[in-house]
Write a protein that holds these residues in place. Sequence first.
Motif, PDB file in Angstrom:
ATOM      1  N   TRP A  55      -8.784  -5.763  -3.273  1.00  0.00           N
ATOM      2  CA  TRP A  55      -7.470  -5.432  -3.839  1.00  0.00           C
ATOM      3  C   TRP A  55      -6.896  -4.204  -3.146  1.00  0.00           C
ATOM      4  O   TRP A  55      -5.725  -4.176  -2.782  1.00  0.00           O
ATOM      5  CB  TRP A  55      -7.605  -5.158  -5.331  1.00  0.00           C
TER       6      TRP A  55
ATOM      7  N   SER B 136      -5.873  -5.092   0.475  1.00  0.00           N
ATOM      8  CA  SER B 136      -4.689  -5.944   0.491  1.00  0.00           C
ATOM      9  C   SER B 136      -3.450  -5.162   0.093  1.00  0.00           C
ATOM     10  O   SER B 136      -2.370  -5.382   0.621  1.00  0.00           O
ATOM     11  CB  SER B 136      -4.879  -7.139  -0.459  1.00  0.00           C
ATOM     12  N   ARG B 137      -3.620  -4.196  -0.819  1.00  0.00           N
ATOM     13  CA  ARG B 137      -2.482  -3.379  -1.243  1.00  0.00           C
ATOM     14  C   ARG B 137      -2.015  -2.483  -0.114  1.00  0.00           C
ATOM     15  O   ARG B 137      -0.826  -2.287   0.099  1.00  0.00           O
ATOM     16  CB  ARG B 137      -2.908  -2.536  -2.450  1.00  0.00           C
TER      17      ARG B 137
ATOM     18  N   THR C 256      -0.507  -7.276   1.653  1.00  0.00           N
ATOM     19  CA  THR C 256      -0.683  -8.707   1.445  1.00  0.00           C
ATOM     20  C   THR C 256      -0.674  -9.081  -0.031  1.00  0.00           C
ATOM     21  O   THR C 256      -0.693 -10.249  -0.364  1.00  0.00           O
ATOM     22  CB  THR C 256      -2.012  -9.174   2.068  1.00  0.00           C
ATOM     23  N   THR C 257      -0.663  -8.083  -0.913  1.00  0.00           N
ATOM     24  CA  THR C 257      -0.603  -8.377  -2.337  1.00  0.00           C
ATOM     25  C   THR C 257       0.797  -8.863  -2.692  1.00  0.00           C
ATOM     26  O   THR C 257       1.778  -8.356  -2.194  1.00  0.00           O
ATOM     27  CB  THR C 257      -0.946  -7.117  -3.148  1.00  0.00           C
ATOM     28  N   GLU C 258       0.864  -9.841  -3.587  1.00  0.00           N
ATOM     29  CA  GLU C 258       2.171 -10.302  -4.032  1.00  0.00           C
ATOM     30  C   GLU C 258       2.843  -9.202  -4.848  1.00  0.00           C
ATOM     31  O   GLU C 258       2.178  -8.479  -5.588  1.00  0.00           O
ATOM     32  CB  GLU C 258       2.015 -11.561  -4.884  1.00  0.00           C
ATOM     33  N   PRO C 259       4.164  -9.035  -4.720  1.00  0.00           N
ATOM     34  CA  PRO C 259       4.845  -8.000  -5.489  1.00  0.00           C
ATOM     35  C   PRO C 259       4.712  -8.258  -6.985  1.00  0.00           C
ATOM     36  O   PRO C 259       4.672  -9.410  -7.424  1.00  0.00           O
ATOM     37  CB  PRO C 259       6.303  -8.123  -5.021  1.00  0.00           C
TER      38      PRO C 259
ATOM     39  N   GLU D 226       9.639 -10.023  -8.893  1.00  0.00           N
ATOM     40  CA  GLU D 226      10.524 -10.529  -7.848  1.00  0.00           C
ATOM     41  C   GLU D 226      11.951 -10.553  -8.365  1.00  0.00           C
ATOM     42  O   GLU D 226      12.217 -11.046  -9.460  1.00  0.00           O
ATOM     43  CB  GLU D 226      10.087 -11.935  -7.407  1.00  0.00           C
TER      44      GLU D 226
ATOM     45  N   ALA E 174       7.815  -3.921  -4.569  1.00  0.00           N
ATOM     46  CA  ALA E 174       8.591  -5.143  -4.782  1.00  0.00           C
ATOM     47  C   ALA E 174       9.930  -5.089  -4.047  1.00  0.00           C
ATOM     48  O   ALA E 174      10.358  -6.073  -3.420  1.00  0.00           O
ATOM     49  CB  ALA E 174       8.815  -5.358  -6.274  1.00  0.00           C
TER      50      ALA E 174
ATOM     51  N   ARG F  76       9.364  -5.315  -0.252  1.00  0.00           N
ATOM     52  CA  ARG F  76       9.038  -6.688   0.133  1.00  0.00           C
ATOM     53  C   ARG F  76      10.299  -7.557   0.111  1.00  0.00           C
ATOM     54  O   ARG F  76      10.512  -8.390   0.998  1.00  0.00           O
ATOM     55  CB  ARG F  76       7.977  -7.247  -0.815  1.00  0.00           C
TER      56      ARG F  76
ATOM     57  N   GLU G 154       6.009  -5.587   6.622  1.00  0.00           N
ATOM     58  CA  GLU G 154       5.115  -5.381   5.477  1.00  0.00           C
ATOM     59  C   GLU G 154       5.346  -3.992   4.883  1.00  0.00           C
ATOM     60  O   GLU G 154       5.344  -2.995   5.603  1.00  0.00           O
ATOM     61  CB  GLU G 154       3.652  -5.524   5.898  1.00  0.00           C
TER      62      GLU G 154
END
Length: 285
Positions: free
Chosen positions: A48, A51-52, A56-59, A62, A189, A192, A199
Amino acid sequence: MEEVRSSHQDTSEPVATPLEWSSPVERSRSRWLAPTLLGVVVVAALAWTVSRLIGTTEPPVELPLAGRLALLPFENRTADAAEAWVETGLMEMVAESVTRTAGSRMVSPARLRRVLAPRGFTWSDAEARERARSLALATGADQVLDARLGRQGDSTVIELELFDETGRVASSQLIDTDALAVADGLAFALARGLGGDREPRPMASLFARSAFLDRLYGTGLQALSEQGPAAARRYFEIALEHHPGFLQAKARLAECQRRMGEIESARQLTSELLLEAQSRGDRSL
């Protein structure tokens, strides 16, 4: 004298623990199960974190972002005077972070401040915020994000409303442990959503990585916006006393010096800042 020995002998069977009665296979499992579970937890936490950091972590939320975005000062609904810094200070920290990725798609807080400051808005006033949204759209923004920060139990919640010239187009919220954590999620968020293929970097990586120093920096931003450079500079000086490598604080201190007419001091500090940023490979300052 003859030693007397007890004729009583304990013939009871020893009480065996489950492990003593377990099969060799079970004993083998018991030895590796706990370390394996611990390893899984550690690996998950590291994954985690990595990835943060690499984006690559999802926001966490959205929003249908389009065009240029203006971010209004947050409304402080915590009923805590000590959290007043979040209105402008935390908002500008989010904007600074998003600008690193989104560039000109984020309307500069300084530009927005020049438009809004003369009106003397009270950010808890709904009518004032509506007028501020209209003025923000008039500065060239295609959308305006209006945010209210409050508490929900032991957590911090930020309620979000996205507006364009037609009115409200979306709403959402974020919940996290404290104001800095929820702002980090919001910044990620927005970056992104606005940054295209770039990124985003975590907001925390751009500041001091210290809750105390980051709050001190945010309080300095609030003072700079509302009271001017003379009131703000001490916050940045204290932050630098604790963390001399805090580049954002150094940049803001140089801004205070320049605005107060200390041109030579500002020039020297800016040169030092640029050399440090170059040595770190940071081209955004």
